[in-house]
Design an enzyme around this catalytic site. Sequence first.
Site: not given
Ligand code: BG6
Length: 481
Positions: A380, A187
């Site tokens: 993701e 990101e």
């Molecule tokens: C992304 C990141 O921003 O979202 C991850 O690359 C992160 O590391 C994921 O865990 C989900 O976000 P969160 O804050 O719910 O863990």
Amino acid sequence: MNLPSNFLWGGAIAANQVEGAWNVDGKQMSVADVATYKPQLDVKDYKRNSAITEKEIKRAINDKKVKNYPKRRGIDGYHHYKEDIKLFAEMGFKVLRFSIAWSRIYPMGDEMKPNEKGILFYQSVINELHKYQIEPMITISHYEMPLNLAIKYNGWSDKRLIDFYVKFAKTCFLSFPDVKYWLTFNEIDSVTRHPFISAGIIPDRSENLLEDEYQALHNQFVASAIVTKLAHEIIPDSQVGCMLTKLTTYPASCKPEDILTTLNKNIMNYFPADVQVKGKYPELILQYFKDNKLSINMTNRELKLIKENTADFISFSYYMSMIAAADEDGLKMTSGNTIVGGQNPYLKATEWGWSIDPVGLRISLIELYDRYHKPLFIVENGMGTNDKLEKDKTIHDQYRIKYFKEHFIEMKKAVSSGVNLLGYTSWAPIDLVSASTSQMSKRYGFIYVDLDDQGNGTGKRYKKDSFYWYKRVIDTNGKEL
Ligand code: BG6
């Protein structure tokens, strides 16, 4: 609506949220090891959850307790990786995206010699993956740079970070030559939203924070270009991707002013990918620097490197969408992935306020492919929820199955409309510590981990209903949802 037969299904995790073992086998502190769980805060208050000051960092350095710092313990993946990979293999994973903790390989970041024990650890992780024919995909930097680099250099605002990162990446390429897929920065665009986590910039130390953030981003572009070249030289069949947070924003209305505001937000979200894929800064961004009197130190040599070493593919995270308006006063604001934005009244949201928008995934895929004409990889996507472990150790997470199912339907539609998509890794196949709130109770996995926000629990792994469902999806290459 068939997916290609070589479609890479799998999951994605990050070292700092999984491994724990924060001071084991030579590892030193990373920026993640000073993050605290703040039970007094509203979990939807993204800004306050991710904020940090120099004083808090100093306090954390002197506090050796693990209890207050969940990322120091993660889910103890450092000692459970064989068991976890076996479970991923049981689901039929073709790929696992994970990151290398920089502070395991170069504990301080600026020393000359790597820590052999760190290298050995990842070699055995990779061997374990290959045992099950799971392709590793490595994120070189995922929110976990050595803390020393933040303290001594104010992170990526200092150009010396480029050499430290290149040295680290080179060690990785030489030590893990069987790995084909690499991502340079998780990101990358998030530097301007959470500068400490993403770039090691300590905000209250910066005299001109905005300038430091864009300087850091530029330095990361240069570092990314150099290591893309290096990867191709050291591992000839390697594929190096950029990675962005796809923050899909819709106008709150058809009022031209709302459309304009939205357009500008999306341009800012795209710009890091523009640089890394098209090989040059967009004119509008250079004008933005001028208008805001941001003086970014970029040399002709650096711009040439960026031009000559563009990304092989584009990877991105996608969780939610939001809306924007010229006048935000009328909008209901809510949190999302690394951001706060307007809540779309047509969409439902998770308990953490993130809007659920499967069609937004399709829109994102089409937009990205139409803009760049490069292969895409969803690295993701997922849903953080409070799951309940029943007495018989089952977890009935129909809501998660529904979330994924709806997203896969839209993903398949995008592919059938012509988008070249290499694969999909869910975030995250196993429960882990949340990046933004450091909670365990914000669970993403197909596998439940018996730990709570304070770290109490057995740490045992249990299969959720979604585990069996995802296995079936992979078995049928997405035909049976
Ligand atoms: C992304 C990141 O921003 O979202 C991850 O690359 C992160 O590391 C994921 O865990 C989900 O976000 P969160 O804050 O719910 O863990």
